[in-house]
Structure formats: C-alpha cells, structure tokens
Motif scaffolding. Structure first.
Motif, short mmCIF file in Angstrom:
data_model
loop_
_atom_site.label_atom_id
_atom_site.label_comp_id
_atom_site.label_asym_id
_atom_site.label_seq_id
_atom_site.Cartn_x
_atom_site.Cartn_y
_atom_site.Cartn_z
N TRP A 23 0.83 -1.20 0.00
CA TRP A 23 0.00 0.00 0.00
C TRP A 23 0.87 1.26 0.00
O TRP A 23 0.64 2.18 -0.78
N CYS A 24 1.89 1.27 0.86
CA CYS A 24 2.77 2.44 0.95
C CYS A 24 3.55 2.63 -0.35
O CYS A 24 3.73 3.76 -0.80
N ARG A 25 4.02 1.54 -0.94
CA ARG A 25 4.78 1.64 -2.19
C ARG A 25 3.94 2.29 -3.28
O ARG A 25 4.41 3.17 -4.00
N LYS A 26 2.68 1.89 -3.41
CA LYS A 26 1.80 2.49 -4.42
C LYS A 26 1.65 3.98 -4.19
O LYS A 26 1.68 4.77 -5.12
N ARG A 27 1.49 4.35 -2.94
CA ARG A 27 1.33 5.77 -2.60
C ARG A 27 2.61 6.56 -2.90
O ARG A 27 2.55 7.66 -3.45
N LEU A 36 16.25 10.65 3.05
CA LEU A 36 15.11 10.65 3.96
C LEU A 36 15.24 11.70 5.06
O LEU A 36 14.29 12.45 5.32
N ILE A 37 16.39 11.79 5.67
CA ILE A 37 16.59 12.74 6.78
C ILE A 37 16.44 14.17 6.27
O ILE A 37 15.78 15.00 6.90
N GLU A 60 13.73 16.93 7.49
CA GLU A 60 14.15 18.23 8.01
C GLU A 60 13.43 19.36 7.27
O GLU A 60 13.08 20.37 7.85
N ALA A 61 13.20 19.17 5.97
CA ALA A 61 12.53 20.19 5.16
C ALA A 61 11.08 20.39 5.58
O ALA A 61 10.52 21.48 5.41
N ASN A 71 5.70 10.25 -6.80
CA ASN A 71 7.12 10.42 -7.14
C ASN A 71 8.02 10.54 -5.93
O ASN A 71 9.00 11.27 -5.94
N GLY A 72 7.68 9.83 -4.85
CA GLY A 72 8.53 9.81 -3.67
C GLY A 72 8.50 11.07 -2.84
O GLY A 72 9.32 11.25 -1.96
N THR A 73 7.53 11.97 -3.10
CA THR A 73 7.51 13.24 -2.40
C THR A 73 6.79 13.18 -1.06
O THR A 73 6.87 14.13 -0.28
N LEU A 74 6.09 12.10 -0.75
CA LEU A 74 5.38 11.99 0.51
C LEU A 74 6.30 11.37 1.56
O LEU A 74 6.47 10.16 1.63
N THR A 75 6.89 12.21 2.36
CA THR A 75 7.90 11.78 3.33
C THR A 75 7.34 10.76 4.31
O THR A 75 7.97 9.74 4.59
#
Length: 69
Positions: free
Chosen positions: A9-13, A48-49, A53-54, A18-22
């Motif tokens: 589920w997380c992978r689909k999200r 990830l870190i 932080e952003a 495009n990997g922007t959901l931290t």
C-alpha cells in the motif's frame, strides 16, 4: 499484522507521488524492515533525513531517524 500488505500500500502511494510523501516513505521503510526486506528498505532511505528536516516538524524528523535506523 501484515507488513507485506502495508508495504504494498505504501509503495503504491510513494510511486504515485514520485517519492515526495515523506511520511509514506517512512512507513514503507518500516513495513519493509518488519517484513525483513532490509535491502529494499535501505534503497528507499536515500535523502530521507533531509526530506524530513525540510518538513520542519520535530516529530517527523524523529520518525525519520527511527525509520532510517
């Protein structure tokens, strides 16, 4: 109870955004680690870190550190 399902589920999200959901990335890493898919979990930890932080939220950063660990 089913880390494989959670990881799926997380992978689909993550892929859909495009990997922007931290937070979704961190949840994916934890689910993969629980499923003992460590190499795959590590592959999602790049940057990830910095992404946490952003966000500017101390809790998100602490969860990123937990996920990274």
């Amino acid at each position: 109870g089913d880390p494989e399902r959670s990881a799926q589920w997380c992978r689909k999200r993550v892929e859909r955004n495009n990997g922007t959901l931290t937070m979704s990335r961190m949840n994916l890493i934890v689910a993969l680690a629980v499923a003992q898919r460590h190499e795959e979990a590590i592959s999602f930890s790049t940057g990830l870190i910095e992404a946490a932080e952003a966000v500017g939220n101390p809790w998100v950063l602490s969860y990123a550190l937990l996920s990274f660990g």
